[in-house]
Design an enzyme around this catalytic site. Structure first.
Site: not given
Length: 926
Positions: A510, A513
């Site tokens: 997770d 980005e």
């Protein structure tokens, strides 16, 4: 027989998924040429434009400003390519004309819309010229020259054009600096050794201005025409535009919206960003690939192999503009000609997806906020108590000590090792979350992951050469540099240490980005062209460093400015590799951030959605988009992540989610529980039943994943992939297919007991009863009480199913149940891939069975084309044949008479076959 109400109206707009400006049905194909060509037409255009200007002046109160030059007036609004795309700038005539562009004001667009650009390129705006063109063994090489500077700094005067005719259906066009090397995406792509012999495309060039004109030979359709606007190639601003042959365009992720994009002045930004899925925002991943349907049902795709911040501007001409702020223009064009083939050809370049372990296709359960391993365990036991299928239990970050990777809360999660042991004992699996931000504040010597990463120099660095410090869940953090091979080894060692204590089976990566609760770092970002480039695409937050690290951060391979969109891919690659080393079995990884080729290493979930009907609706376009991107293992958080789900919403979502390729129910802390055991007996039973239906279909689903791994087939599939000649399917995104055979029509709105769906032309059979509906290609209203999901099998199919159990391990030992859906010609076909469900490279090493099922002239045959010992462990128990029009007098199994049943709805059932899957057989009805 089930009754269906035939409708003449369009599919209802449940959840408001249609966007304004959606494409109408195609009416004709234009052979597009440079739009300034044709002197006679231009004279007419100037006269009409002059009249239009006068009329608009009278009704618009002077929006047009001073009279524009005639060359500007002749450009139709829909073909005005933006010369001043900068956001947060009020474009004045002075600013526009300083760039040598046309300025014509138009009335403001509706709120939230972009509208016609006021500043646009005139037909004679200087571009590159093609100075030379030479044949090569694989194609052509050319030199492009710009004689007049464009308006962005460090304009590149000479460009190299490389064209390779790689295959008959794949063209490769690359434009880069002729004199100096530039950053290129470090992605392994196929290298061809000979030129395509019979390409189905023809390629021509415009010399001055330079442009590419690509046509499909069979139809003459112009697929690309880049003469519609000038090519700009500066150091940090690369732009190329093209006409499009239709308005039916898909892909270009990751975004939330309808599957079919609106071309009504719609800009899509590609820059990985941590934000809850919201319309118009750039989301977690970047996929610069589009699929376009042409009139007549042909399709083509275009992939720009570029990882820099990018935006793609769509306009109603129809036309498209690529803008990126680094790298090179490296295009692959895929000619199909059918949409399935386009996606296969795309994956031949980026790589086919990995074959998942069978247990990955079971039901997964998670939440943030279990609070303890004992509470997690209670949920698992409750699922078992109600005999609800579950293959994997997950934990979010609350299992960690202070939210630090590779640690365990020794108080609240002390029993986690025992829980994992218990899961394994019951044939179940454990998945845990990891974030790439490594806590940097622990006392030296107390937290090995940071200490060792610092010692080896494995973190992103500032321009000053020190670890860049941001803030994520554990507080101040450094960020692992997965572009460095040494980081992969360090990641493996950390995982080995933790696995020795908690033997996890899969990993959920997770925040990659990468996400940062600060903008840039604790010290901000330094001045310079990486963090403040001459042009910033329309990213959320208006800055490349918004809620991520500085673009100027240094990584092993390049600067973060170039590698940002690759961060999730590089982490997934390291994680999958580590799991293989640790477990010696197929890895299971689910990643939030993705990039082309991600399917080789991980699946994807659609992020932090909300417990709302609209979010459930939007999950289907998300599912279908990632099917295009070569990431078939995809799903959304069932029942929604944030907020509390109502019982009705969660029941309907569990029904839909049972048909996500990746099926996981997950929600956040401090909200009502939403696992199936948390609801009333009626809702719990409906959820259990639909999961059992999923588990019964696992042999079919697993075979679809094999075909995805082998040749790039989609698993969750848009209807138009199977019916490309039916334009009514081109905009559908509230239904989908599994493979070519199973139509899923979920309920997506509250308070209803029916659902309206499109049924393509042909015979379709109710999955549960075998009753048929013969459709001419129409909208049908179907009964849909709260305990029912509508599923239909396409004629001509054989679906391998199985008696379901509560885990994939139990299920795979149960007898097979084959379902035959006869075509109008009484034929059918299907196949089954079978292996041990977890070993590496079973197909490549020949350790599998492959069985083909065929029906013709009332004879069903099962033919074993490849055999392994695994197939001998399972038997074929039941055969059901839908659409047997006459009651049989007898049924013969391998020539021996066999008892059977036959119902009025034309369903023939033969039970207790007891034949090993490894043995071919035939069954005939007379």
């Amino acid at each position: 027989m089930r009754s269906y109400q035939k409708l003449t109206t369009a599919q209802p707009a449940a959840c408001r998924l249609e966007e304004e400006g959606a494409a109408p049905l195609p009416t004709g194909r234009g052979k597009l040429a440079p739009w300034w060509v044709g002197s006679g037409l231009l004279v007419v255009a100037v006269l009409l434009s002059t009249i239009t200007v006068w009329v608009l002046r009278q009704v618009s109160g002077g929006w047009l400003g001073p009279t524009a030059p005639p060359k500007c007036l002749l450009v139709p609004e829909s073909r005005r390519f933006d010369c001043y795309p900068e956001r947060r700038v009020v474009v004045t005539q002075e600013l526009c004309e300083s760039r040598g562009c046309c300025f014509i004001q138009t009335p403001p667009a509706a709120e939230g819309k972009q509208g016609v650009p006021w500043c646009f390129y005139p037909p004679d705006f200087p571009s590159y010229t093609l100075e030379s063109l030479k044949q090569t063994a694989l194609g052509v090489v050319g030199l492009l020259l710009r004689r007049e500077k464009a308006y962005y700094p460090r304009d590149i005067e000479k460009l190299r054009l490389d064209v390779e005719f790689e295959t008959d259906t794949r063209l490769h066009i690359k434009i880069t600096d002729a004199a100096n090397p530039r950053y290129e995406v470090p992605l392994d792509v196929p290298r061809v050794t000979k030129r395509a012999e019979n390409p189905i495309y023809s390629l021509n060039f415009s010399w001055d201005p330079f442009g590419v004109l690509l046509q499909r030979k069979a139809t003459g359709t112009v697929l690309l025409n880049t003469t519609v606007a000038p090519l700009i190639f500066a150091d940090q601003f690369l732009q190329i535009s093209t006409s499009l042959p239709s308005k039916f365009l898909y892909g270009l992720g990751e975004h939330r919206g309808s599957f079919l994009h609106s071309l009504d002045w719609n800009t899509l930004t590609l820059w990985a960003r941590d934000v809850s899925p919201t319309e118009s925002f750039n989301l977690y991943g970047a996929h610069p690939f589009y699929l376009l349907m042409e009139e007549g049902g042909d399709a083509h795709g275009v992939f720009l192999l570029n990882s820099n911040a990018m935006e793609v501007a769509l306009q109603p001409a129809p036309g498209l503009t690529w803008r990126t702020i680094g790298g090179v223009l490296d295009f692959y064009i895929f000619l199909g000609p059918d949409p399935n083939m386009v996606i296969q050809q795309y994956q031949q370049v980026i790589g086919f997806p990995a074959m998942p372990p069978l247990w990955a296709l079971g039901f997964h359960l998670c939440r943030w906020g279990y609070g303890s391993s004992n509470e997690t365990w209670q949920t698992v036991r409750a699922m078992r108590n109600y005999q609800i299928p579950q293959d994997a239990q997950w934990n979010d970050i609350d299992y960690m000590d202070g939210y630090r990777d590779f640690t365990l809360d020794s108080q609240k999660f002390a029993s986690l090792p025992s829980l994992v042991q218990d899961l394994h004992k019951h044939g179940q699996h454990y998945v845990m979350i990891l974030d790439p931000g490594i806590s940097s504040t622990s006392p030296h010597g107390s937290y090995w992951p940071f200490d060792e990463g610092l010692r080896r120099g494995l973190f992103l660095n500032t321009t000053q050469g020190q670890p860049l410090i941001g803030q994520v869940w554990p507080g101040f953090t450094a960020f692992a540099d997965f572009s460095n091979p040494d980081t992969h080894q360090w990641w493996l060692e950390n995982l080995q240490h933790f696995h020795a204590h908690v033997p996890f089976d899969g990993l959920w990566i997770d925040m990659n980005e990468p996400s940062n609760f600060m903008d840039g770092s604790e010290d901000g970002c330094p001045p310079g062209d990486f963090d403040s480039p001459p042009y910033t695409p329309a990213v959320l937050g208006d800055s490349l460093s918004a809620k991520t690290v500085c673009a100027s951060a240094k990584q092993k391979v390049s600067v973060h400015y170039n590698l940002h969109n690759l961060y999730g891919l590089m982490e997934a690659k390291a994680t999958a590799s580590a799991l293989i080393r640790i477990r010696g079995k197929r890895p299971f990884v689910i990643s939030r951030s993705t990039f082309p080729s991600q399917g080789r290493y991980s699946g994807h979930w659609l992020g932090d959605n909300r417990s709302q009907w609209k979010d459930m609706c939007y999950s289907i376009p998300g599912l279908l988009s990632f099917s295009l991107f070569g990431i078939p293992l995809v799903g959304a958080d069932i029942c929604g992540f944030s907020g509390s789900s109502s019982e009705e919403l969660c029941t309907r979502w569990m029904q839909l989610g049972a048909f996500y390729p990746f099926s996981r129910n997950h929600n956040t802390q401090n909200e009502k529980a939403q696992d199936p055991t948390a609801f009333s007996p009626a809702a719990r039973t409906a959820m259990k039943d639909v999961l059992l239906t999923r588990y019964s279909l696992l042999p079919f689903l697993y075979t679809l994943f094999h075909r995805a791994h082998l040749q790039g087939d989609t698993v969750a599939r848009p209807l138009f992939f199977e019916f490309p000649g039916d334009v009514a399917t081109w905009g559908l995104d509230r239904q989908f297919l599994w493979g070519r055979s199973l139509l899923v029509t979920p309920v997506l709105e509250p308070g209803v007991d029916s659902v309206t769906g499109y049924v393509p032309q042909g015979m379709w059979y109710d999955f549960y009863t075998g009753s048929s509906v013969n459709s001419s290609g129409e909208m049908l209203k179907m009964s849909a009480p709260l305990d029912r999901l509508n599923l239909h099998i396409r004629e001509g199919s054989v679906l391998p199913t199985q008696k379901p159990g509560t885990t994939t391990e139990v299920t795979r030992g149960n007898p097979l149940r084959l379902i035959v859906a006869l075509s109008s010609r009484a034929t059918a076909w299907g196949d089954l891939f079978w292996d041990d469900g977890e070993s590496l490279d079973t197909f490549e090493q020949g350790n599998y069975s492959y069985v083909v099922f065929n029906v013709t002239q009332n004879i069903f045959t099962s033919t074993v084309l490849h055999a392994s010992t695994e197939a001998s462990k399972v038997t074929v128990g039941t055969l059901r044949v839908f659409g047997v029009q006459q009651p049989p007098s007898k049924v013969l199994l391998n020539g021996q008479e066999k008892p059977f049943s036959y119902l009025d709805n034309q369903v023939l059932t033969v039970s207790d076959l007891g034949i090993s899957l490894s043995q071919g057989f035939s069954l005939q009805w007379l």
